[in-house]
Design an enzyme around this catalytic site. Structure first.
Site, short mmCIF file in Angstrom:
data_model
loop_
_atom_site.label_atom_id
_atom_site.label_comp_id
_atom_site.label_asym_id
_atom_site.label_seq_id
_atom_site.Cartn_x
_atom_site.Cartn_y
_atom_site.Cartn_z
N SER A 259 13.25 -27.98 -27.23
CA SER A 259 14.02 -28.57 -26.03
C SER A 259 13.84 -27.08 -25.30
O SER A 259 13.84 -25.93 -25.67
CB SER A 259 15.42 -28.56 -26.49
OG SER A 259 16.59 -28.59 -25.30
N TYR B 214 22.90 -26.46 -31.20
CA TYR B 214 21.70 -27.02 -30.81
C TYR B 214 20.62 -26.01 -30.10
O TYR B 214 19.40 -26.13 -30.74
CB TYR B 214 21.95 -28.22 -29.72
CG TYR B 214 20.75 -28.90 -29.16
CD1 TYR B 214 20.22 -30.08 -30.30
CD2 TYR B 214 20.24 -28.76 -28.08
CE1 TYR B 214 19.23 -30.75 -29.71
CE2 TYR B 214 19.28 -29.58 -27.64
CZ TYR B 214 18.68 -30.37 -28.49
OH TYR B 214 17.59 -31.40 -27.94
#
Length: 277
Positions: free
Chosen positions: A160, A173
């Site tokens: 990501s 995350y």
């Protein structure tokens, strides 16, 4: 069809998700035999049916990527159904709201009812880290045994842009995906003598089920956070799954990227290149 992918066994974890289901459809269209691994079987059963109806080859498998015994069992079934794994796409991952702070910045006085850094749930942080990091490590540990010493084999991890530029609020995350990047580079070096390439894809902001509540209000309009994201993305929009397909195909095609390993490629509409001015 792609000569380097036709007939290859491609294992995709998290295949029921918005992005990985699109990867699966595309890979099947270019000739790959797709093993769809997902925690919820019904999601990948539907995707497999759609792929087969289009003339592709796909089968669904239920497994939790944190379950070593389950992965071993599914691996045996994939071997029986399709043969050894040639390409592994580690797409399983996600976030939990409890692993995020409520506010972007800590102030001197904050409502104790809000989630601040100091009262974040450590179990939620660990859960997010486990899902993203161990959920990449364990399938790799299982399926890579098929690849050693065989030509044209590779691993593609899904990272990501939060791994490079940690997002406000999103502590667990962001840290977990940074660990996925480090794992990608470590694996690329470790397996370089036995012919296994390891790379990662780092999507920018895509509207998926995971972040829907952050990006849109109940009426489907942009939230204040969405507007900040769009303002920081030079191309001025969110990504759609199709924006990733060319990069996915490039990285798993040994004819196109046979000398590429240990890289994490952003697909983010320029978000990482923009300084805000």
């Amino acid at each position: 069809m792609s000569q380097a992918i036709t007939g290859k066994t491609v294992v995709i974890t998290g295949a029921g998700g918005v992005l990985c289901s699109e990867f699966a459809r595309h890979i099947a269209r270019i000739g790959g035999k797709v093993a769809l691994l997902n925690r919820t079987l019904s999601k990948v059963e539907k995707i497999a049916e759609e792929i087969v109806a289009e003339g592709g080859i796909a089968k669904p498998y239920q497994v939790d990527v944190l379950d070593k015994a389950g992965l071993k069992s599914v691996h045996a079934r994939v071997l029986a159904d399709f043969g050894p794994c040639d390409i592994l796409i580690n797409g399983a991952g996600g976030n939990r709201d409890e692993a995020n702070t409520t506010l972007e910045y800590h102030e001197k006085e904050i409502d104790p009812a809000l989630r601040s850094f100091f009262n974040l749930n450590d179990e939620a942080i660990q859960g997010v880290f486990n899902l993203n990091f161990l959920g990449t490590f364990l399938p790799t540990q299982e399926f890579t045994t098929d690849m050693v010493g065989r030509e044209g084999c590779c691993i593609l991890n899904v990272s990501s842009m939060a791994s490079f530029n940690p997002l406000t609020k999103v502590l667990g995350y962001s840290a977990a995906k940074a660990a996925v990047n480090n794992l990608t580079e470590w694996l690329a070096v470790h397996f370089s003598h036995v012919g296994i390439r390891v790379n990662a894809l780092a999507p920018g902001f895509f509207a998926t089920a995971q972040n829907k509540n952050l990006l849109f209000d109940k009426d489907g309009n942009f939230t204040a956070r969405s507007k900040k994201i769009i303002d920081g993305t030079p191309m001025g929009r969110f990504g759609v799954p199709q924006d990733l397909l060319g990069t996915v195909q490039y990285l798993i095609d040994s004819n196109a990227s046979g000398f590429v390993t240990g890289v994490i490629i952003p697909v983010d509409g320029g978000f990482s290149a923009y300084a805000g001015v």
